[in-house]
Design a protein around this motif. Structure first.
Motif: not given
Ligand SMILES: [Zn+2]
Length: 59
Positions: A8, A10, A12, A27, A29-30
């Motif tokens: 992603c 970010e 990750t 993603c 995570e985000c």
């Molecule tokens: Zn992410």
């Protein structure tokens, strides 16, 4: 189904089991779009046009 790695914006990286030809996932995570990383396995690309088309459109 093959396992691919996605990254992603970010940074990750997540591994995910997806259908052939899937270009991106969300993603975990985000929640942003994570794009497929093609470094891991170089599978056969002959006969499939999505790889070349997708990259040509980006540039
Ligand atoms: Zn992410």
């Amino acid at each position: 189904m093959p396992v691919y790695e996605f990254e992603c914006p970010e940074g990750t990286v997540s591994e995910k089991l997806v259908k052939m030809g899937t270009q991106e996932i969300r993603c975990p995570e985000c929640g942003k779009k994570a794009k497929k990383i093609l470094s891991q396995c170089t599978f056969e690309l002959k006969g499939s046009g999505w790889y070349a088309d997708g990259y040509a459109a980006k540039k």
